[in-house]
Each structure stands twice: as structure tokens, then as C-alpha cells.
Scaffold this active site. Structure first.
Site, PDB file in Angstrom:
ATOM      1  N   ASP A  59      18.430 -35.308  78.106  1.00  0.00           N
ATOM      2  CA  ASP A  59      17.587 -34.126  77.912  1.00  0.00           C
ATOM      3  C   ASP A  59      17.805 -33.607  76.489  1.00  0.00           C
ATOM      4  O   ASP A  59      18.898 -33.118  76.173  1.00  0.00           O
ATOM      5  CB  ASP A  59      17.989 -33.064  78.951  1.00  0.00           C
ATOM      6  CG  ASP A  59      17.156 -31.789  78.824  1.00  0.00           C
ATOM      7  OD1 ASP A  59      16.401 -31.654  77.833  1.00  0.00           O
ATOM      8  OD2 ASP A  59      17.278 -30.934  79.718  1.00  0.00           O
ATOM      9  N   ASN A 102      17.376 -29.187  67.949  1.00  0.00           N
ATOM     10  CA  ASN A 102      18.390 -30.258  67.996  1.00  0.00           C
ATOM     11  C   ASN A 102      17.943 -31.477  67.203  1.00  0.00           C
ATOM     12  O   ASN A 102      18.719 -32.086  66.464  1.00  0.00           O
ATOM     13  CB  ASN A 102      18.650 -30.684  69.444  1.00  0.00           C
ATOM     14  CG  ASN A 102      19.389 -29.617  70.230  1.00  0.00           C
ATOM     15  OD1 ASN A 102      20.115 -28.812  69.648  1.00  0.00           O
ATOM     16  ND2 ASN A 102      19.213 -29.606  71.542  1.00  0.00           N
ATOM     17  N   GLY A 105      17.952 -30.980  63.502  1.00  0.00           N
ATOM     18  CA  GLY A 105      19.340 -31.079  63.031  1.00  0.00           C
ATOM     19  C   GLY A 105      19.765 -32.536  62.898  1.00  0.00           C
ATOM     20  O   GLY A 105      20.400 -32.932  61.908  1.00  0.00           O
ATOM     21  N   ALA A 117       5.085 -33.672  67.972  1.00  0.00           N
ATOM     22  CA  ALA A 117       3.829 -33.693  68.725  1.00  0.00           C
ATOM     23  C   ALA A 117       3.410 -32.262  68.981  1.00  0.00           C
ATOM     24  O   ALA A 117       3.892 -31.613  69.897  1.00  0.00           O
ATOM     25  CB  ALA A 117       4.038 -34.430  70.043  1.00  0.00           C
ATOM     26  N   TYR A 148       3.799 -23.321  77.103  1.00  0.00           N
ATOM     27  CA  TYR A 148       3.549 -24.548  76.340  1.00  0.00           C
ATOM     28  C   TYR A 148       3.056 -24.195  74.938  1.00  0.00           C
ATOM     29  O   TYR A 148       3.598 -24.667  73.936  1.00  0.00           O
ATOM     30  CB  TYR A 148       2.503 -25.379  77.070  1.00  0.00           C
ATOM     31  CG  TYR A 148       2.191 -26.720  76.460  1.00  0.00           C
ATOM     32  CD1 TYR A 148       3.132 -27.747  76.461  1.00  0.00           C
ATOM     33  CD2 TYR A 148       0.932 -26.985  75.912  1.00  0.00           C
ATOM     34  CE1 TYR A 148       2.827 -29.001  75.928  1.00  0.00           C
ATOM     35  CE2 TYR A 148       0.624 -28.229  75.380  1.00  0.00           C
ATOM     36  CZ  TYR A 148       1.569 -29.232  75.390  1.00  0.00           C
ATOM     37  OH  TYR A 148       1.257 -30.470  74.870  1.00  0.00           O
ATOM     38  N   ARG A 189      -4.245 -33.378  85.333  1.00  0.00           N
ATOM     39  CA  ARG A 189      -5.254 -33.316  84.276  1.00  0.00           C
ATOM     40  C   ARG A 189      -6.573 -33.882  84.793  1.00  0.00           C
ATOM     41  O   ARG A 189      -6.611 -34.661  85.736  1.00  0.00           O
ATOM     42  CB  ARG A 189      -4.767 -34.043  83.027  1.00  0.00           C
ATOM     43  CG  ARG A 189      -3.751 -33.175  82.317  1.00  0.00           C
ATOM     44  CD  ARG A 189      -3.396 -33.705  80.973  1.00  0.00           C
ATOM     45  NE  ARG A 189      -2.356 -34.703  81.062  1.00  0.00           N
ATOM     46  CZ  ARG A 189      -1.657 -35.108  80.010  1.00  0.00           C
ATOM     47  NH1 ARG A 189      -1.911 -34.632  78.818  1.00  0.00           N
ATOM     48  NH2 ARG A 189      -0.719 -36.004  80.161  1.00  0.00           N
TER      49      ARG A 189
HETATM   50  N1  UDP Z   1     -10.363 -29.509  85.439  1.00  0.00           N
HETATM   51  C1  UDP Z   1     -11.282 -29.608  86.479  1.00  0.00           C
HETATM   52  N2  UDP Z   1     -10.884 -30.199  87.640  1.00  0.00           N
HETATM   53  C2  UDP Z   1      -9.639 -30.727  87.821  1.00  0.00           C
HETATM   54  C3  UDP Z   1      -8.716 -30.636  86.765  1.00  0.00           C
HETATM   55  C4  UDP Z   1      -9.105 -30.022  85.577  1.00  0.00           C
HETATM   56  O1  UDP Z   1     -12.433 -29.157  86.360  1.00  0.00           O
HETATM   57  O2  UDP Z   1      -9.373 -31.232  88.927  1.00  0.00           O
HETATM   58  C5  UDP Z   1     -10.792 -28.865  84.175  1.00  0.00           C
HETATM   59  C6  UDP Z   1      -9.838 -27.793  83.644  1.00  0.00           C
HETATM   60  O3  UDP Z   1     -10.112 -26.545  84.244  1.00  0.00           O
HETATM   61  C7  UDP Z   1     -10.171 -27.836  82.179  1.00  0.00           C
HETATM   62  C8  UDP Z   1     -10.528 -29.292  81.904  1.00  0.00           C
HETATM   63  O4  UDP Z   1     -10.838 -29.854  83.178  1.00  0.00           O
HETATM   64  O5  UDP Z   1     -11.291 -27.032  81.889  1.00  0.00           O
HETATM   65  C9  UDP Z   1      -9.416 -30.088  81.265  1.00  0.00           C
HETATM   66  O6  UDP Z   1      -8.248 -29.851  81.976  1.00  0.00           O
HETATM   67  P1  UDP Z   1      -6.890 -30.632  81.759  1.00  0.00           P
HETATM   68  O7  UDP Z   1      -5.914 -30.102  82.729  1.00  0.00           O
HETATM   69  O8  UDP Z   1      -7.158 -32.080  81.760  1.00  0.00           O
HETATM   70  O9  UDP Z   1      -6.424 -30.294  80.274  1.00  0.00           O
HETATM   71  P2  UDP Z   1      -6.532 -29.028  79.300  1.00  0.00           P
HETATM   72  O10 UDP Z   1      -7.472 -29.486  78.262  1.00  0.00           O
HETATM   73  O11 UDP Z   1      -7.072 -27.834  80.044  1.00  0.00           O
HETATM   74  O12 UDP Z   1      -5.159 -28.811  78.832  1.00  0.00           O
END
Ligand code: UDP
Length: 330
Positions: A59, A102, A105, A117, A148, A189
């Protein structure tokens, strides 16, 4: 001459594992580090036989040590999907802040060049469209995504401070939505969610009315952009992403066509602070890195669909999907 040595944190994750492949291919000695919370050893299984590949289960939010010289550090460790960082908010904050400190460093002590990233999330729910690097963003620090977004913003500030104060060689990539093989089917996602639903014979869940937009970049294009940026002299943030923008509603239709599912689209509440539009302005990447994406969405989606089809039933039916309920936009 001995090989150049590179440390890749988050090396067992989606992007990290593709970066490991690329650096092995380029003839580097690759040290992958991951605590396997969201990473998966199956992503790098094929690399263990390679004499120039090592793996540390560690980690990076705690002290990091790597023996011998290091030429490059790529800090790619972090939960990266909204569901993940809602589930593990403190770890998300720690890996972006303490982890970055970390590794900076470590880079300083090894005189290594470090790339972090960063993310399009530093722009939050953007008021400027498309997003140029000079835009400061519209982030809610105390909303569900704040853990995040703010960790990544802090990460950029810390990295820039090491550059200006210590003269460390640093690079900052702001990554926009990326997809491809090795994404976790249950990471919540939109692409794995839709394809997983199609494969299980479930309806596709569009959040909100589906008018929000995203711009999806195929992973190979992203890796090429990151490689070029790391090898360039440019120290300010650079957007890497595919400007081909689409609404989530249209995207659901594309997935229905691709998979041939007979299921329909159903609508769920929009998660709180979900950005309404997102598209990278990639003028700087074009000019400085001579980079632009090459893989069209239709090509990339086909490859990605084949990958998801090859996964086991266990992967497909794992419990945790779409646990966004409760984070509804006000
Ligand atoms: N989204 C959706 N249905 C799902 C998952 C995500 O409509 O089952 C939508 C979410 O609300 C967002 C977009 O898809 O508007 C992309 O979401 P993701 O979580 O992939 O990434 P983000 O770009 O939001 O970080």
C-alpha cells in the site's frame, strides 16, 4: 548498459497493467506495486514469467521502499470508479495525498522522473466546455466525489511543488474516461455496467435522463499518450482523452446494438454531482506530443466486448453492482 527501471503503482489495475505491458515491450525493467484492493493479479499474471518483471504487494499510502536505482515512477494507484471511491473514501484520499507524497519522496531520493495520474474530475461538473487544461474546475469538496477529486487536485499541487521547490522532474496527465479489456465488470462505471447487464439479460440502467455526456478513449490510445508525455519535457498538466463526445442515452443504444440484447433501457436517479458534460480539449497533446486517439469507439467497443464475454460466470454474477442509490442529484 543496465536496463532502465520503472516503478508502476496500481500495476495490477486496469491502466497500470496496460502500462506494465507497454514498458516491458519497450525493454524496461518493470516493478509493479499494488495493494490489490481494486487491482487484480489476473491482469498481470502473464508478466510474472518475464525476468524483467517484479511485483510488490504494498500500500503506497505507507512508506515505500524500492531497492537499487529507479529511472521513472508512474503513480497510477487509486480507486478510480465513483462506486469504488464511495465505498473506500478514506483510502482514496490517502493514496492520492499520502501515497503521492511518499512516491515524490522516493523519486527525489532516486532522482527519478515521476508522472502522476490525474483526472478530468479535477474539472468537477465543468462550467467550461470542452475542458482545457487552463480551466480551474467546479468541484464540490464535500460531495461524494470530493474524496477523489480533491485528492487528485492535492496530488497535482504536491507534484508541482516538488517540481518547483526540489527541481524534481515531474509530469501530470489528466485522464478522461477510458475503457478497454481488464476493466472490472463490477466497478460500476457505465461501460462495464451496461455490458454486464446485457450479458446477464438485465435492462440497462441509464442514470438521469441520459442527456449527460462523456467522451470515451480506448486504453491503447491512452497508454500511447502517457508514454509520450513521460518522455517529453512538458511539466504542466496535459489532457489525454478522446474528444468524440456522446450522451449516455446514445451510448446505451450503442451497447444494445453491439451486444444484440433484447433488454430495454430503464431510468434511475442521477447520482449527486454527476458531471453533466465532459469532453477533453486535446490541443496541447496534439501540439506538444503529436498525439491524438486512433481507435474509434466502434472498434474499441468490439475488442472490449470480446474481453467481457471471455470472463467467467463468477465474474459476471458477482454481487456488487450499481450501488449508487442514495447519491441522487439534489
Ligand atoms: N451511468 C449510467 N448508468 C450506469 C452507470 C453510470 O447512466 O449504470 C452514468 C453516470 O451517471 C455518468 C456516466 O454514466 O453520467 C459515466 O459514469 P461512470 O461511472 O462511468 O464515470 P464518470 O465519468 O461519472 O466518472
Amino acid at each position: 548498459m543496465s536496463k532502465k527501471r520503472v516503478l508502476i503503482t496500481g500495476g495490477a489495475g486496469f491502466l497500470g497493467s496496460h502500462l506494465c505491458d507497454r514498458f516491458i515491450k519497450e525493454g524496461f525493467h518493470v516493478i509493479a506495486m499494488d495493494n490489490l484492493i481494486t487491482g487484480d493479479l489476473r491482469n498481470i499474471e502473464h508478466l510474472f514469467k518475464h525476468k524483467d518483471f517484479e511485483f510488490y504487494n504494498h500500500d503506497v499510502s505507507t512508506f515505500v521502499h524500492v531497492p537499487d536505482k529507479l529511472d521513472y515512477i508512474l503513480h497510477f494507484a487509486s480507486p478510480a470508479s465513483p462506486i469504488d471511491y464511495l465505498k473506500i473514501p478514506i483510502q482514496t484520499l490517502k493514496v492520492g495525498s499520502l501515497g503521492t507524497h511518499n512516491l515524490l519522496g522516493l523519486a527525489k531520493s532516486k532522482k527519478a522522473r515521476m508522472i502522476i495520474a490525474s483526472t478530468s474530475e479535477v474539472y468537477g461538473d465543468p462550467m467550461v466546455h470542452p475542458q482545457k487544461e487552463e480551466y480551474y474546475g467546479n468541484v464540490n469538496p464535500v460531495g461524494p466525489r470530493g474524496v477523489y477529486d480533491e485528492a487528485k487536485r492535492f496530488q497535482e499541487a504536491m507534484t508541482m511543488a516538488y517540481h518547483t521547490y526540489h527541481g524534481l522532474e515531474t509530469r501530470i496527465v489528466r485522464i478522461f474516461n477510458t475503457y478497454g479489456p481488464r476493466m472490472r465488470l463490477n466497478d460500476g462505471r457505465v461501460l462495464p455496467a451496461f455490458i454486464g447487464q446485457a450479458l446477464r439479460g438485465e435492462d440497462l440502467t441509464v442514470f438521469g435522463d441520459g442527456s449527460q455526456t462523456r467522451s470515451f478513449c480506448y486504453v491503447d490510445d491512452l497508454v500511447e499518450g502517457i508514454y509520450r508525455l513521460l518522455m517529453s519535457d512538458y511539466v504542466y498538466p496535459v489532457n489525454i482523452g478522446n474528444p468524440d463526445e456522446i450522451t449516455i442515452g446514445e451510448f446505451a443504444e450503442e451497447i444494445i446494438k453491439l451486444t444484440g440484447t433484447t433488454q430495454k433501457v430503464i431510468y434511475k436517479p442521477l447520482p449527486k454531482d454527476d458531471p453533466m458534460q465532459r469532453q477533453p480539449d486535446i490541443t496541447i497533446a496534439r501540439e506538444i506530443l503529436d498525439w491524438e486517439p486512433r481507435v474509434s469507439r466502434s472498434e474499441g467497443l468490439k475488442i472490449t466486448y470480446e474481453y467481457f464475454k471471455s470472463l467467467s460466470k463468477d465474474d459476471l454474477y458477482t454481487k456488487e453492482h450499481n450501488t449508487f442509490e442514495g447519491f441522487v442529484r439534489k
